[in-house]
Design an enzyme around this catalytic site. Structure first.
Site, PDB file in Angstrom:
ATOM      1  N   SER A   1       2.986  78.823  33.775  1.00 21.31           N
ATOM      2  CA  SER A   1       1.608  78.818  34.285  1.00 21.31           C
ATOM      3  C   SER A   1       0.559  79.210  33.230  1.00 21.31           C
ATOM      4  O   SER A   1      -0.513  78.598  33.188  1.00 21.31           O
ATOM      5  CB  SER A   1       1.496  79.702  35.530  1.00 21.31           C
TER       6      SER A   1
ATOM      7  N   ASP B   1       2.288  85.074  41.520  1.00 18.24           N
ATOM      8  CA  ASP B   1       3.595  84.401  41.502  1.00 18.24           C
ATOM      9  C   ASP B   1       4.717  85.398  41.186  1.00 18.24           C
ATOM     10  O   ASP B   1       5.356  85.313  40.130  1.00 18.24           O
ATOM     11  CB  ASP B   1       3.524  83.279  40.439  1.00 18.24           C
TER      12      ASP B   1
ATOM     13  N   ASP C   1       0.905  96.163  35.707  1.00 20.26           N
ATOM     14  CA  ASP C   1       1.265  95.686  37.042  1.00 20.26           C
ATOM     15  C   ASP C   1       0.147  94.754  37.531  1.00 20.26           C
ATOM     16  O   ASP C   1      -0.994  95.187  37.700  1.00 20.26           O
ATOM     17  CB  ASP C   1       1.392  96.912  37.954  1.00 20.26           C
ATOM     18  N   GLY C   2       0.472  93.494  37.732  1.00 18.62           N
ATOM     19  CA  GLY C   2      -0.548  92.515  38.114  1.00 18.62           C
ATOM     20  C   GLY C   2      -1.160  92.779  39.482  1.00 18.62           C
ATOM     21  O   GLY C   2      -2.336  92.496  39.719  1.00 18.62           O
TER      22      GLY C   2
ATOM     23  N   HIS D   1       1.407  87.441  37.513  1.00 21.73           N
ATOM     24  CA  HIS D   1       2.827  87.518  37.137  1.00 21.73           C
ATOM     25  C   HIS D   1       3.084  86.340  36.190  1.00 21.73           C
ATOM     26  O   HIS D   1       3.506  85.267  36.616  1.00 21.73           O
ATOM     27  CB  HIS D   1       3.723  87.422  38.372  1.00 21.73           C
TER      28      HIS D   1
ATOM     29  N   HIS E   1       3.319  74.333  39.835  1.00 22.68           N
ATOM     30  CA  HIS E   1       2.536  73.893  38.673  1.00 22.68           C
ATOM     31  C   HIS E   1       1.743  72.633  38.976  1.00 22.68           C
ATOM     32  O   HIS E   1       0.633  72.448  38.471  1.00 22.68           O
ATOM     33  CB  HIS E   1       3.463  73.717  37.466  1.00 22.68           C
TER      34      HIS E   1
ATOM     35  N   GLU F   1       1.822  90.754  32.743  1.00 21.58           N
ATOM     36  CA  GLU F   1       3.286  90.633  32.732  1.00 21.58           C
ATOM     37  C   GLU F   1       3.849  92.022  32.466  1.00 21.58           C
ATOM     38  O   GLU F   1       3.427  92.701  31.533  1.00 21.58           O
ATOM     39  CB  GLU F   1       3.728  89.619  31.661  1.00 21.58           C
TER      40      GLU F   1
HETATM   41  C1  SAM Z   1       8.153  83.992  38.805  1.00 20.80           C
HETATM   42  S1  SAM Z   1       7.901  84.734  37.254  1.00 20.80           S
HETATM   43  C2  SAM Z   1       6.353  84.101  36.729  1.00 20.80           C
HETATM   44  C3  SAM Z   1       6.338  82.653  36.354  1.00 20.80           C
HETATM   45  C4  SAM Z   1       5.001  82.136  35.884  1.00 20.80           C
HETATM   46  N1  SAM Z   1       3.930  82.495  36.815  1.00 20.80           N
HETATM   47  C5  SAM Z   1       5.018  80.634  35.740  1.00 20.80           C
HETATM   48  O1  SAM Z   1       4.703  79.915  36.702  1.00 20.80           O
HETATM   49  O2  SAM Z   1       5.323  80.166  34.639  1.00 20.80           O
HETATM   50  C6  SAM Z   1       7.454  86.380  37.701  1.00 20.80           C
HETATM   51  C7  SAM Z   1       7.169  87.286  36.499  1.00 20.80           C
HETATM   52  O3  SAM Z   1       6.546  88.486  36.977  1.00 20.80           O
HETATM   53  C8  SAM Z   1       6.981  89.584  36.205  1.00 20.80           C
HETATM   54  N2  SAM Z   1       6.694  90.771  37.038  1.00 20.80           N
HETATM   55  C9  SAM Z   1       7.436  91.327  38.015  1.00 20.80           C
HETATM   56  N3  SAM Z   1       6.742  92.296  38.652  1.00 20.80           N
HETATM   57  C10 SAM Z   1       5.518  92.328  38.061  1.00 20.80           C
HETATM   58  C11 SAM Z   1       4.324  93.078  38.313  1.00 20.80           C
HETATM   59  N4  SAM Z   1       4.272  94.000  39.289  1.00 20.80           N
HETATM   60  N5  SAM Z   1       3.238  92.824  37.547  1.00 20.80           N
HETATM   61  C12 SAM Z   1       3.280  91.885  36.556  1.00 20.80           C
HETATM   62  N6  SAM Z   1       4.374  91.140  36.276  1.00 20.80           N
HETATM   63  C13 SAM Z   1       5.469  91.362  37.036  1.00 20.80           C
HETATM   64  C14 SAM Z   1       8.442  89.296  35.930  1.00 20.80           C
HETATM   65  O4  SAM Z   1       8.878  89.983  34.777  1.00 20.80           O
HETATM   66  C15 SAM Z   1       8.401  87.759  35.744  1.00 20.80           C
HETATM   67  O5  SAM Z   1       8.249  87.430  34.382  1.00 20.80           O
END
Ligand code: SAM
Length: 313
Positions: A120, A187, A166-167, A42, A19, A138
């Site tokens: 984020s 992320d 899916d990101g 993500h 961050h 997400e």
């Molecule tokens: C490390 S956390 C994200 C934290 C956030 N970026 C932050 O800094 O506040 C990862 C997130 O990605 C989500 N996730 C997992 N696989 C994903 C995908 N293929 N596409 C989108 N989101 C996904 C999970 O549910 C989780 O909430």
């Protein structure tokens, strides 16, 4: 469905590194007039309670953001290439970037309480101008719902879009962005082993579509070969595309597995993490070189604590 929930990890040392760096990149990118599109592939839930059950169970914020608050400077001057926690001298002011990060998180809280930690999406949104756009991906249904509700409170209208997609895949259709300026934060939780390969694959595709975008990828530094492959592969991509890159890491403790008195193998938890950035702002390296030694000093859990910043291109 995944079991990973970022609420357990919010405000940990990896979030602090990520961050703080995200903030530095955005401060620079929002200096130009042209509209910016930011993609958070993500996104997580967006906002977290540090006094809630999740954070209290894991105690991770206590070793990260809350530790920074509890131990305000004595901070030491930092020398470039001085990489260990043991290096120290006399007192010096908090690095500007670290100060900026602490003030940003404080702005989500009232004066005497630090209960809310912004993820984020909220850090990004706070820095955007009216003309900028934010796309949040997400996949977890519960976190998407929470994220949607949190974002709705901002009344940001069309500026922010929450996509339950899916990101890794979803990014494609938006590149290149209309104003040809974009920041992508990737992320993943790496809960699924294929994430280690999907990060470089996504960035390879993104660079083909939009080579001048700024890309930030987070990775864990753990004793698994796939984890160490991530920055190696990203460096190869950046070099091949002839783009500048920066790789920064923060280690807070030894990564070795230990055995307890009962002979059980003890995993150390996350000992370190890194960020690989393609097309970083030219100001980022110096800002991190000033802030990271101070982070090491405050977040070190043993004598293995260290930082590194490498760049090229
Ligand atoms: C490390 S956390 C994200 C934290 C956030 N970026 C932050 O800094 O506040 C990862 C997130 O990605 C989500 N996730 C997992 N696989 C994903 C995908 N293929 N596409 C989108 N989101 C996904 C999970 O549910 C989780 O909430």
């Amino acid at each position: 469905m995944f079991s990973y929930r970022h609420a357990f990890h919010a405000g940990n040392h990896a979030d602090v590194l990520k961050h703080m760096t995200l903030l530095a990149v955005l401060r620079h990118m929002t200096q130009k007039q042209t509209a910016l599109t930011v993609f958070d592939t993500h996104a997580g839930a967006g906002l977290y309670r540090l006094d809630g059950d999740y954070a209290r169970t894991s105690g991770e914020a206590a070793e990260g953001f809350l530790r920074l608050l509890a131990a305000p400077p004595p901070l030491r001057p930092t020398k470039v290439n001085q990489h260990s926690a043991a290096d120290a001298a006399t007192s010096a002011p908090t690095a500007l970037l670290l100060q900026d990060y602490l003030e940003l998180v404080a702005s989500f809280n009232s004066k005497n309480s630090q209960r809310v930690y912004p993820g984020s999406p909220f850090i990004i949104q706070r820095l955007l101008r009216e003309r900028d756009r934010l796309k949040l991906f997400e996949l977890h249904p519960t976190d998407t719902k929470t994220l949607g509700a949190n974002i709705a409170q901002l009344a940001a209208g069309r500026q922010v879009a929450v996509l339950q997609e899916d990101g890794f895949e979803g990014l494609r259709k938006f590149l290149p962005p209309p104003a040809r300026r974009a920041l992508v934060l990737c992320d993943p939780s790496y809960e699924i082993k294929s994430d280690y390969a999907r990060v470089p694959a996504m960035l390879a595709d993104a660079l083909q579509r939009f080579v001048t975008g700024t890309y930030i990828a987070w990775y864990p530094l753990i004793p698994r070969p796939e984890a160490h492959d991530v920055p190696r592969k990203l460096k190869t991509l950046a070099v091949k595309a002839q783009r500048p890159w920066l790789n920064a890491s923060l280690t807070v403790k030894n990564s070795k597995l230990t055995t307890d008195a009962m002979g059980e193998v003890q995993r150390p938890g996350l000992p370190a993490s890194g960020l690989f950035i393609i097309n970083p702002p030219h100001t980022l390296k110096a800002a991190l070189q000033a802030a990271l030694p101070q982070l090491v000093q405050q977040l070190a859990q043993d004598e293995h604590a260290a930082w590194a910043v490498e760049s090229g291109g």
